[in-house]
Structures are given as C-alpha cells and as structure tokens.
Design an enzyme around this catalytic site. Structure first.
Site, PDB file in Angstrom:
ATOM      1  N   GLN A 152       6.492  96.367 -41.355  1.00 47.89           N
ATOM      2  CA  GLN A 152       7.405  96.540 -40.091  1.00 47.89           C
ATOM      3  C   GLN A 152       7.409  98.172 -39.843  1.00 47.89           C
ATOM      4  O   GLN A 152       7.410  98.747 -40.804  1.00 47.89           O
ATOM      5  CB  GLN A 152       8.479  95.843 -40.279  1.00 47.89           C
ATOM      6  N   TYR A 181      30.047  92.351 -39.814  1.00 48.48           N
ATOM      7  CA  TYR A 181      28.899  91.442 -39.958  1.00 48.48           C
ATOM      8  C   TYR A 181      28.876  90.839 -41.498  1.00 48.48           C
ATOM      9  O   TYR A 181      28.607  89.567 -41.814  1.00 48.48           O
ATOM     10  CB  TYR A 181      27.557  92.309 -39.660  1.00 48.48           C
ATOM     11  N   ASP A 205      19.072  96.253 -46.260  1.00 47.45           N
ATOM     12  CA  ASP A 205      20.068  97.368 -46.028  1.00 47.45           C
ATOM     13  C   ASP A 205      20.851  97.543 -47.215  1.00 47.45           C
ATOM     14  O   ASP A 205      21.614  98.575 -47.131  1.00 47.45           O
ATOM     15  CB  ASP A 205      20.649  97.147 -44.860  1.00 47.45           C
ATOM     16  N   GLU A 224      14.005  91.430 -52.015  1.00 46.63           N
ATOM     17  CA  GLU A 224      13.835  91.872 -50.657  1.00 46.63           C
ATOM     18  C   GLU A 224      12.058  92.565 -50.677  1.00 46.63           C
ATOM     19  O   GLU A 224      11.849  93.082 -51.578  1.00 46.63           O
ATOM     20  CB  GLU A 224      14.735  93.041 -50.579  1.00 46.63           C
ATOM     21  N   ASP A 259       7.909  89.067 -52.179  1.00 53.35           N
ATOM     22  CA  ASP A 259       8.171  87.743 -51.343  1.00 53.35           C
ATOM     23  C   ASP A 259       9.267  86.709 -52.094  1.00 53.35           C
ATOM     24  O   ASP A 259       8.900  86.364 -52.945  1.00 53.35           O
ATOM     25  CB  ASP A 259       6.892  87.087 -51.270  1.00 53.35           C
ATOM     26  N   CYS A 260      10.172  86.627 -51.172  1.00 55.53           N
ATOM     27  CA  CYS A 260      11.344  85.893 -51.508  1.00 55.53           C
ATOM     28  C   CYS A 260      10.895  84.415 -51.631  1.00 55.53           C
ATOM     29  O   CYS A 260      11.174  83.488 -52.449  1.00 55.53           O
ATOM     30  CB  CYS A 260      12.549  85.952 -50.772  1.00 55.53           C
ATOM     31  N   ASP A 280      19.811  86.332 -45.819  1.00 55.53           N
ATOM     32  CA  ASP A 280      19.706  87.511 -44.785  1.00 55.53           C
ATOM     33  C   ASP A 280      18.585  88.040 -44.412  1.00 55.53           C
ATOM     34  O   ASP A 280      18.102  89.123 -44.500  1.00 55.53           O
ATOM     35  CB  ASP A 280      20.505  88.570 -45.536  1.00 55.53           C
ATOM     36  N   GLU A 356      27.992  92.012 -29.240  1.00 55.96           N
ATOM     37  CA  GLU A 356      27.791  90.549 -28.787  1.00 55.96           C
ATOM     38  C   GLU A 356      28.610  89.513 -29.954  1.00 55.96           C
ATOM     39  O   GLU A 356      28.621  90.338 -31.123  1.00 55.96           O
ATOM     40  CB  GLU A 356      26.935  89.869 -28.346  1.00 55.96           C
TER      41      GLU A 356
END
Length: 366
Positions: A152, A181, A205, A224, A259-260, A280, A356
């Site tokens: 990404q 959050y 993160d 992750e 890869d989870c 998450d 939001e």
C-alpha cells in the site's frame, strides 16, 4: 503550489435557460458582472449541449472560467487558477462571496452558494472521505513521511489540530488525537487484560499494542504484514505507539511480520487458544451486498479467529461509520452465519480524525 478551484452555483427559473433570447441576456449579464471582478476576461468558446449550454473564458493569471447552464434551472460557475506559495489568491473567500451576491441579484437567482476554494495538487492531500463518502478538508500543513510498501501507499501527514496522522492508500487511518479509537476498541475499563493471552491482527500503527501492554497481559502476539507502516509510525507517531515498535520482541509481546491469515491457520493447526483476538484490519466494506473479495476476507478472518478463541474469549474489532447502517447490518448478518454460533455487542465513539461516530464490535462464543 496548488491549483485553486472556486465553485459557485445559482438556481434560476428554468425558462431563462430554455428560451433563446432570455438565455442570451443571461450569458451577457453574467459576463458583465464577472468583468468587474476578473479584469481582462476573454471569451474562449461557447457551445450548446442537449438544451444546456457551456461558456469558457480566460481571465487574469491564466485563470479558466467555466459557466454552464442546465435546463433544470441550475447555473454553475467554476474559476480555476494556479497559485504559487508566495502569491495572494486571485479571489479570497470574502471577495468570492461578494461576487456571488452581485451575480445572484443580476440574474434574479432564487438561491446561490459558494464553496471555499478546493486546492488541488501539491506535495500532500488535504481531502479525505467519511465512511459514507462525504468530503472532508483537513488542516494539513506538512508531509512527514511518504513511501510505497509492497502492499500500500504509506504516508504520515501533519495536521494542525490532530497532530501526525497515518494515511494508508489515501485514507485517514490513525492520528495522534485518536486515543479514543484504541480505548473503545479494547473496551478500556470494561475488560481486564491482566494475565491474558492476546492476538492482534494488523495494528501496524502500534497504538493498540502499546495500550494493551499497559494492562499487564501475559503475552500479546501482533501479526502485521507491512513493516514500512511500523517503521514509519515508530519514528513519527511515538505519542501513539511509544517504543513498542522499536523491537520485534519484548518480555511479554512479539510482533510477527507476515500474513495474519497464514499465521492464524498455523495457530489453528497447533491448537493454540487465546483470551482475546483483535481484528484491527480493514473496515467493513460499503456496498449493497456482502459479496466480493473484501467480504470473503472478513469471513475468513472471523471464522479463523473463532477457532483460536478460548470458550470464554472475545473477538474485538472496529466496524465502520455509524452513517453506514446498511453495511453494519450486513456485517451483523455475517456474524450470524459463522462456523460457530456467536453473540455480539457494539459500542459507538466519536473518532477525531474520522470526524464521525465509529462502531466497534465485541463478539463472544455462545
């Protein structure tokens, strides 16, 4: 250096657009008013489009002015120009509002509206969507980190009000102002993690891992896939992740880069069980039906997670914005169709960088 696009619109009686003589007078009136505010306005082209019409002008500072009249009685006016950092704007918001009032009176519009200039281009983005695809403009003033991982586009930008903010594939993800959050995701104060075994799926993160470690768990395993995200956050989001991303293994945690899905499959084969699994990962997709690759991935993660939960364990995850009730309902239908029966509760919290309310799920085995 960015391109400024100033947008105005006016509602007028539709017969003014349709009638040739009235339409000609309307065009002349608009041009005369514009010439008072954009000195040197010159006609570039004019054309009719299935009853509607469009006129293009060039103006000062190589601006391009587009006027379009729709048969339904709508007139749109766009003014676009390039603004360098050391230049004053061609039109301030205040002067644009004055132009709007003058045009509204001149064309006898029943309503009018002006948008603050949209800024396009430059080294960083300012606009990100809400969950239901409304546009938000952020007070971003600096690009802090920019790289493309194998998975990404990874950016960290600075917001005057939110601090540093992680952006993945041009979607806001986590800011330094978003502790709510993480606290809502983990149900802080409602769940006890003391001595518990925990798996985090995603969480690059580092915010969730950092806050869970404060709760004295027995062990946390974080899965992750994107090492670039973790390195960027470790350097530029330390108020979120502390120092937990500086090394891949600590006394009571381990970060596995990979890869989870594969890691979960391996855990299932080994018969491992956990008190909590945190999803998450990606948000619940927006769409009309729970079909497609994203939904298949969600089902796979959910079913795999249920197989590694202890009988008293919980799966905790974020959903999507409260403004997307259809997608949330589809997610809840998916929960009712898992490989094992489950019950769930949900919590809502306002996330500052999302602007939001966001929905979080707590899923338990029946």
């Amino acid at each position: 250096m960015v391109a400024h696009t100033v947008l105005l619109d006016f509602t007028i009686p539709d017969n003014i657009i349709i009638d040739p003589e009235k339409r000609s007078n309307l065009k002349s009136t608009i041009a005369n008013v514009l010439c008072e505010y954009l000195v040197g306005l010159k006609l570039l082209m004019e054309s009719n489009l299935d009853g509607s019409w469009i006129v293009l002008y060039t103006g000062p500072r190589d601006s391009l002015v587009t006027i379009r009249g729709y048969t339904e009685g709508l007139v749109t006016l766009n003014i676009e120009y390039f603004k360098r950092d050391d230049e004053a704007p061609l039109l301030t918001f205040e002067s644009t509002k004055v132009l709007e009032v003058a045009l509204q009176a001149a064309v006898f519009a029943t309503r009018s509206h002006t948008l603050i200039p949209i800024k396009r281009g430059g080294p960083f983005e300012r606009y990100y969507p809400t969950s239901d695809e409304r546009l938000l403009e952020y007070d971003i003033d600096k690009l802090v980190f920019d790289a493309r991982s194998p998975y990404q586009k990874v950016q960290i930008v600075h917001s005057k009000s939110l601090g540093n903010m992680l952006v993945l594939d041009e979607l806001q993800n986590m800011s330094e102002a978003d502790l709510i959050y993480t606290e809502t995701l983990m149900q802080r104060g409602k769940e006890s993690y003391v001595g518990k075994e925990i798996v985090i799926l995603g969480g690059g993160d580092g915010g969730l891992l950092w806050e869970l470690l404060k709760e004295k768990p027995k062990f946390v395993t974080m899965l992750e896939i994107d090492d670039i995200v973790m390195k960027a956050c470790s350097q530029h989001m330390r108020s979120v992740c502390g120092d937990c991303l500086d090394k891949r293994k600590g006394d009571n945690y381990e970060i596995i880069v990979g890869d989870c899905v594969k890691a979960l499959a391996h855990m299932i084969e080994e018969g491992r069980r956990f008190d909590y699994v945190f999803g998450d990962l990606t948000d619940i997709p927006i769409g009309k039906t729970p079909q497609g690759d994203a939904w298949d991935f969600i089902r796979l993660i959910l079913n795999s997670s249920m197989k590694v939960l202890k009988p008293t364990g919980k799966y905790m995850t974020h959903g999507n914005g409260a403004s997307c009730p259809e997608s949330l309902k589809m997610y809840e239908e998916v929960l009712s169709q898992l490989c094992v029966p489950v019950t769930f509760s949900k919590t809502c919290a306002f996330v500052p960088s999302f602007f939001e309310d966001w929905i979080f799920y707590q899923v338990s085995l029946k």
